[in-house]
Motif scaffolding. Structure first.
Motif, mmCIF file in Angstrom:
data_model
loop_
_atom_site.group_PDB
_atom_site.id
_atom_site.type_symbol
_atom_site.label_atom_id
_atom_site.label_comp_id
_atom_site.label_asym_id
_atom_site.label_seq_id
_atom_site.Cartn_x
_atom_site.Cartn_y
_atom_site.Cartn_z
ATOM 1 N N THR A 54 27.954 40.356 35.130
ATOM 2 C CA THR A 54 28.185 39.585 36.491
ATOM 3 C C THR A 54 28.328 40.856 37.451
ATOM 4 O O THR A 54 29.437 41.617 37.292
ATOM 5 C CB THR A 54 29.300 38.814 36.350
ATOM 6 N N TRP A 55 27.768 40.927 38.488
ATOM 7 C CA TRP A 55 28.087 41.927 39.488
ATOM 8 C C TRP A 55 28.224 40.985 40.865
ATOM 9 O O TRP A 55 27.911 40.113 41.278
ATOM 10 C CB TRP A 55 26.833 42.786 39.560
ATOM 11 N N GLY A 56 29.123 41.905 41.677
ATOM 12 C CA GLY A 56 29.518 41.410 42.842
ATOM 13 C C GLY A 56 29.699 42.288 43.714
ATOM 14 O O GLY A 56 29.671 43.503 43.557
ATOM 15 N N THR A 57 30.349 42.145 45.094
ATOM 16 C CA THR A 57 30.384 43.154 46.018
ATOM 17 C C THR A 57 31.945 42.654 46.711
ATOM 18 O O THR A 57 32.276 41.608 46.841
ATOM 19 C CB THR A 57 29.531 43.324 47.223
ATOM 20 N N TRP A 58 32.548 43.671 47.342
ATOM 21 C CA TRP A 58 33.769 43.560 47.822
ATOM 22 C C TRP A 58 33.944 44.404 49.031
ATOM 23 O O TRP A 58 33.540 45.544 49.330
ATOM 24 C CB TRP A 58 34.978 43.557 46.983
ATOM 25 N N GLN A 59 34.737 43.781 50.061
ATOM 26 C CA GLN A 59 34.826 44.776 51.528
ATOM 27 C C GLN A 59 36.285 44.652 51.665
ATOM 28 O O GLN A 59 37.139 45.467 52.143
ATOM 29 C CB GLN A 59 34.193 44.195 52.629
ATOM 30 N N ARG A 60 36.869 43.313 51.407
ATOM 31 C CA ARG A 60 38.310 43.077 51.748
ATOM 32 C C ARG A 60 38.949 42.949 50.016
ATOM 33 O O ARG A 60 38.127 42.504 49.210
ATOM 34 C CB ARG A 60 38.546 41.747 52.447
ATOM 35 N N ASP A 61 40.069 43.052 49.964
ATOM 36 C CA ASP A 61 40.753 43.300 48.877
ATOM 37 C C ASP A 61 40.622 41.782 48.011
ATOM 38 O O ASP A 61 40.405 41.799 46.854
ATOM 39 C CB ASP A 61 42.488 43.216 48.810
ATOM 40 N N GLU A 62 40.503 40.813 48.890
ATOM 41 C CA GLU A 62 40.668 39.332 48.560
ATOM 42 C C GLU A 62 39.224 39.055 47.977
ATOM 43 O O GLU A 62 39.036 38.108 46.990
ATOM 44 C CB GLU A 62 40.834 38.449 49.622
ATOM 45 N N ASP A 63 38.287 39.825 48.099
ATOM 46 C CA ASP A 63 36.768 39.639 47.444
ATOM 47 C C ASP A 63 36.852 39.961 46.074
ATOM 48 O O ASP A 63 36.044 39.398 45.150
ATOM 49 C CB ASP A 63 35.762 40.510 48.332
ATOM 50 N N LEU A 64 38.002 40.709 45.537
ATOM 51 C CA LEU A 64 38.051 40.996 44.249
ATOM 52 C C LEU A 64 38.402 39.799 43.528
ATOM 53 O O LEU A 64 38.350 39.868 42.108
ATOM 54 C CB LEU A 64 38.996 42.124 44.071
ATOM 55 N N ALA A 65 38.766 38.753 43.848
ATOM 56 C CA ALA A 65 39.123 37.642 43.287
ATOM 57 C C ALA A 65 37.674 36.918 42.530
ATOM 58 O O ALA A 65 37.931 36.208 41.327
ATOM 59 C CB ALA A 65 39.713 36.394 44.438
ATOM 60 N N GLY A 66 36.757 37.603 42.826
ATOM 61 C CA GLY A 66 35.460 37.121 41.920
ATOM 62 C C GLY A 66 35.496 37.519 40.780
ATOM 63 O O GLY A 66 34.742 36.952 39.773
ATOM 64 N N ILE A 67 36.184 38.550 40.252
ATOM 65 C CA ILE A 67 36.368 39.202 39.297
ATOM 66 C C ILE A 67 37.152 38.311 38.415
ATOM 67 O O ILE A 67 36.847 37.882 37.201
ATOM 68 C CB ILE A 67 37.067 40.631 39.281
ATOM 69 N N ALA A 68 38.208 37.802 38.814
ATOM 70 C CA ALA A 68 39.027 36.707 37.968
ATOM 71 C C ALA A 68 38.097 35.687 37.738
ATOM 72 O O ALA A 68 38.229 34.765 36.921
ATOM 73 C CB ALA A 68 40.229 36.481 38.804
ATOM 74 N N ASP A 69 37.385 34.976 38.794
ATOM 75 C CA ASP A 69 36.410 33.687 38.501
ATOM 76 C C ASP A 69 35.488 34.034 37.446
ATOM 77 O O ASP A 69 35.643 33.254 36.521
ATOM 78 C CB ASP A 69 35.805 33.656 39.947
ATOM 79 N N ALA A 70 35.106 35.149 37.394
ATOM 80 C CA ALA A 70 34.124 35.410 36.627
ATOM 81 C C ALA A 70 34.497 35.420 35.042
ATOM 82 O O ALA A 70 34.193 35.125 34.055
ATOM 83 C CB ALA A 70 33.399 36.672 36.632
ATOM 84 N N LEU A 71 36.059 36.204 34.838
ATOM 85 C CA LEU A 71 36.618 36.366 33.752
ATOM 86 C C LEU A 71 36.952 34.921 33.216
ATOM 87 O O LEU A 71 37.076 34.863 31.806
ATOM 88 C CB LEU A 71 37.668 37.479 33.768
#
Length: 306
Positions: free
Chosen positions: A99-116
């Motif tokens: 699963t790949w995503g992108t981030w510009q703001r720190d909050e965008d990294l929440a997508g990692i937790a969603d995937a996990l």
């Protein structure tokens, strides 16, 4: 301390002839975060990120024993657009998901937790593997001195597959390369041997030379697989399947099945392995304390009865 007297853990490990096989850390999930700034000595833990998001990513990764690695292209080559993140998974049956995503703001990294945290483990199954080269100089000097030339050589050959990364474990085996989500660790590499190892890996031919182990196996099992690869020659990542493992004190018996016979002449093997603890020694460039490790030796390889 002058340059001549400087201690390098990888040099010391080679002089001691520290065994590679059985040294890959256990795990089946990797979190990758592209970070284009300087890497702190402790990697992700040292980043100054929005605290709620950072804690959520850490908690989700910890729950599945995922390793969090910061990544970048060799030479800190900046790519256009936002930085990327990924969740890579390896399953026991050999299935992979990315699963790949992108981030510009720190909050965008929440997508990692969603995937996990997702129950259905989303992600692409047919994506090519990711080749990670430890080049974390602030963590250990050998990772930079030996890792960066390897990162350069591999990046020139496979620019879209290769990333430099933070600490993967086993500094004294630098240069270290991890192929994920295949879950294969290689060590003691230089530029030429790294290109050969990755080229062979991508052709589904794993060699015993430079193999630290498969991360879905425990150390004695990793040693048993490496022993068969050394005796019978290179084989596919899933050529050998661990069927049963038993332990009696410092001795292990590992029974393996050859799933798709190519180079090995029989379909079942029993490998006897003995473990022992090494004398205390300095294991990293920066570590001042002396530590011992558990090493393994192969006592016998036999054809197992049906």
């Amino acid at each position: 301390m002058n340059a001549a007297a400087r201690f390098f853990c990888a040099d010391a490990a080679r002089l001691r002839d520290d065994p590679l096989a059985g040294t890959a850390p256990y795990g089946s999930t990797w979190v990758l975060i592209e970070y284009r700034g300087g890497w702190p000595p402790n990697g992700f833990d040292g980043l100054s990120l929005e605290p709620v998001t950072k804690q959520r990513v850490f908690t989700a990764a910890h729950a599945v024993r995922a390793r969090i690695l910061l990544i970048r292209r060799h030479g800190r080559r900046t790519t256009a657009g936002p930085a990327r993140w990924a969740v890579l998974r390896h399953r026991e049956d050999g299935a992979h998901r990315q699963t790949w995503g992108t981030w510009q703001r720190d909050e965008d990294l929440a997508g990692i937790a969603d995937a996990l945290e997702a129950v259905d483990a989303p992600g692409e199954e047919a994506a090519p593997p990711v080749v990670l080269v430890c080049a974390h100089g602030l963590h250990d000097a050998c990772c930079a001195v030996r890792g960066r030339p390897v990162g350069r050589a591999l990046s020139e050959r496979w620019p879209d597959l290769v990333w430099e990364c933070t600490h993967v474990g086993g500094d004294r085996f630098a240069a270290n390369v991890v192929v994920a989500p295949d879950g294969v660790y290689y060590g003691n590499l230089d530029a030429a041997s790294a290109v050969t190892a990755v080229e062979e890996h991508l052709a589904d031919r794993v060699h015993a030379d430079h193999l630290r182990g498969y991360t879905n196996l425990f150390p004695a099992q990793q040693v048993a697989v490496a022993a068969l690869l050394r005796r019978y020659g290179p084989a596919g990542r899933y050529h050998y399947d661990v069927e049963e493992t038993s332990r009696d004190g410092d001795r292990w018996r590992v029974r393996l099945t050859s799933r798709t016979p190519r180079s090995s002449p029989y379909d079942r093997y029993e490998v006897e392995v003995r473990s022992h603890r090494t004398p205390p020694r300095q294991l990293t460039c920066r570590g001042l304390s002396m530590s011992s490790t558990v090493a393994y030796e192969v006592l016998s390889i036999a054809v197992a009865p049906h």
